[in-house]
Every structure is written in C-alpha cells, then in structure tokens.
Design an enzyme around this catalytic site. Structure first.
Site, short mmCIF file in Angstrom:
data_model
loop_
_atom_site.label_atom_id
_atom_site.label_comp_id
_atom_site.label_asym_id
_atom_site.label_seq_id
_atom_site.Cartn_x
_atom_site.Cartn_y
_atom_site.Cartn_z
N PHE A 72 0.77 -0.92 -0.05
CA PHE A 72 0.15 -0.02 -0.15
C PHE A 72 0.53 0.76 -0.09
CE2 PHE A 72 -3.10 -2.88 1.29
CZ PHE A 72 -4.42 -2.79 0.25
N GLY A 73 2.28 1.21 -0.30
CA GLY A 73 2.87 2.03 -0.26
C GLY A 73 3.45 3.04 -1.85
N HIS A 113 -8.89 4.59 -10.46
CA HIS A 113 -7.79 5.88 -11.39
C HIS A 113 -7.29 4.88 -12.59
CE1 HIS A 113 -9.88 8.42 -9.09
NE2 HIS A 113 -9.64 8.27 -8.14
N TYR A 136 -0.99 8.94 -12.15
CA TYR A 136 -1.28 7.32 -11.75
C TYR A 136 -2.51 6.23 -11.62
CZ TYR A 136 -3.51 6.12 -6.86
OH TYR A 136 -4.36 5.31 -5.93
N LYS A 140 -0.79 2.32 -11.61
CA LYS A 140 -2.41 1.11 -11.31
C LYS A 140 -1.93 0.10 -12.25
CE LYS A 140 -2.49 2.77 -7.20
NZ LYS A 140 -2.26 1.65 -5.82
C1 15L Z 1 -7.67 6.61 -5.01
O1 15L Z 1 -7.58 6.16 -5.77
C2 15L Z 1 -7.07 7.68 -3.76
O2 15L Z 1 -6.01 6.42 -3.54
C3 15L Z 1 -7.77 8.25 -3.16
O3 15L Z 1 -7.12 8.54 -2.59
C4 15L Z 1 -8.79 8.50 -3.54
O4 15L Z 1 -9.20 9.11 -4.31
C5 15L Z 1 -10.33 7.11 -4.47
O5 15L Z 1 -8.96 7.03 -5.30
C6 15L Z 1 -11.18 7.40 -5.07
O6 15L Z 1 -11.32 8.25 -6.39
O7 15L Z 1 -12.59 8.15 -4.52
#
Ligand code: 15L
Length: 264
Positions: A72-73, A113, A136, A140
């Site tokens: 989770f880092g 995302h 980001y 993923k």
């Molecule tokens: C994520 O991937 C984020 O890390 C988190 O902080 C939220 O923003 C979440 O998605 C989301 O979109 O609700």
C-alpha cells in the site's frame, strides 16, 4: 501463509493505518514500513522500519521471510509523471522482485483511477481494457501488468484490488458507486491471505452498492462477498456533486480534470 510475517508498505497512509490496526488486532505478525514515520504507536506484534521503496536492497531485506506482501506504499493521488515513476513504478518492481525471491503472495491495490476515463454510465467487467485517468492511474495499470508478468513467468500470486473509495462513510454522490466500507475491506484482505490459491485475480474493491459501476470479478474464487452497502447513505449525500461537468462525467471524478484538455 499463516505464520510467516506479513509486510505492509505504506503503513502510515490512509489504508495502511487502517490495516495496521485491524490486522494487528487479529493477531497478524506485521512488518510495517513507510517513507514517513508512523503517526501512531506501534500496534502489538508489529515492527516498523522507515524505508524508501526505491531502495531495492532495503525492500529485499525487509521482505526476507515474509509470506504475504500488502503493498500500500507509494503515491496515491494524481501527481507528475516523475513523482509517480519512482515510488509507484520502481517501487512496485522492487516489491515484485522481493515476492519472487520469498515466494510470497502480493496484494496489489489497483484503483478506480486505472479505469477512471470510463463514463459513469458504463458498467465494467474485470477484463475491460484499462482506461487510466492520469499518471497515478497509469501506475496502477502498470502494477496490474507487473503482477500479470510475475504470475505468468514466475508463479508469484497476486490479488489486484481495483479499489474504489475506502472511507468510513460516503461523502458525495460519486462515492455511492465506489464506496467500500472498512469492514468489507478488512474482510477482503483476510480472504486474500486465507484463500488456498488466488493465482492472479482481479477484484472490484467496492461494497454491495446498487449504484456500482462494476460487476464480475474473482470474488467467488477467493471467497469474499461484501456485506455492506452505500445505499442507506444515498439520502444523506443527495445533491452533493461538484459544479464541474468533467468531474461528474467520469468514474475517476476529480483526478480526471488534472491537466484535462479534451474539448468534446
Ligand atoms: C484513489 O485511488 C485515491 O488513492 C483515494 O485517495 C481516493 O481519491 C480514491 O481513489 C477515489 O477516487 O475515491
């Protein structure tokens, strides 16, 4: 997997601290790490060391003997390519190399995302093409393919959880679709550890929300069923939307608008 230590990266982060507390309370032998110091006292049975995931030696040393890695880092918000590159791309590669050496199973948190540029009217299955909504989300997508490579080539098992929103409660209308309760999330992590085999499985990380964007994944294989639902919070957040049509159009919400330049 049971008596080998469990490595939890990102232990000081939002999800990391939830897992550190809840899994320690369940008696898990946790090896915690983060780039930042722990903002809470060390839970019982846990150890903590500050490392940078970009330091391959340190990752290998810390993973020694672990049977499960909860990774989770890394960067968890939309940031520049350079910021994401080190922590998420290099860092995840180091985690997978460590998992290969230790014959450890990995839980990799993918994200909404990674599919954030699907419109909210789309209903997605696990094998839909990924449509990341920024650097980001792209990291993923890379993590998912990294997991696939290490499964196909080295038999490293992974659960890829496409996490929606891990929050104590729903905070706006979008999150009625993406919400996963803390309890459902912790139970999911327990199943990731307990399932006899997980191969390389994709799970949509959301509670049993009737407004979900997602269906069909490997939950039957790992023995997880969400018990909670956002439905009973719908009334409380009705009308909680932004004024931005791009934010409201896509599954990724506000991450999408960072540097967005389409005009159609
Ligand atoms: C994520 O991937 C984020 O890390 C988190 O902080 C939220 O923003 C979440 O998605 C989301 O979109 O609700």
């Amino acid at each position: 997997l049971s008596d080998r230590p469990v490595l939890l990266t990102g232990a000081a982060g939002t999800i990391g601290r939830l897992l550190a507390h809840r899994l320690a309370a369940l008696g898990w032998p946790l090896r915690l790490t983060d780039l930042a110091p722990l903002p809470f006292p060390l839970p019982p049975g846990a150890t903590f060391e500050t490392i940078d995931l970009q330091d391959q030696e340190a990752v290998h040393r810390l993973a020694e003997g672990c049977g499960l890695i909860l990774h989770f880092g890394g960067v968890s918000t939309e940031q520049s390519f350079e910021a994401v590159l080190g922590a998420n791309l290099r860092g995840s590669y180091h985690i997978y190399e460590a998992a290969r050496r230790q014959k450890a199973r990995v839980v990799f948190p993918s994200s909404v995302h990674a599919v954030g540029l699907y419109e909210r009217s789309a209903i997605l299955d696990q094998d839909c093409p990924l449509r990341p909504d920024g650097y980001y989300g792209l990291s993923k997508a890379y993590g998912e393919m990294l997991a696939r490579l290490y499964w196909d080539k080295h038999a490293v098992e992974s659960v890829l959880i496409r996490i929606g929103s891990v929050l104590p409660e729903v905070s706006d209308e979008r999150i009625l679709s993406t919400w996963i309760s803390h309890d459902d999330f912790v139970r999911l992590i327990q199943r990731c550890a307990a399932a006899e085999r997980v191969d390389c499985s994709v799970i949509w990380g959301a509670s049993n929300n009737s407004r979900s964007f997602w269906r069909h994944d490997a939950r039957a294989k790992i023995g997880w069923m969400p018990r909670d639902s956002s439905d009973d919070q719908a009334e409380r957040v009705a009308g909680k939307v932004t004024a931005d049509p791009v934010v409201e159009r896509y599954q990724g919400g506000k991450f999408v608008v960072v540097d967005y330049s389409r005009t159609d």
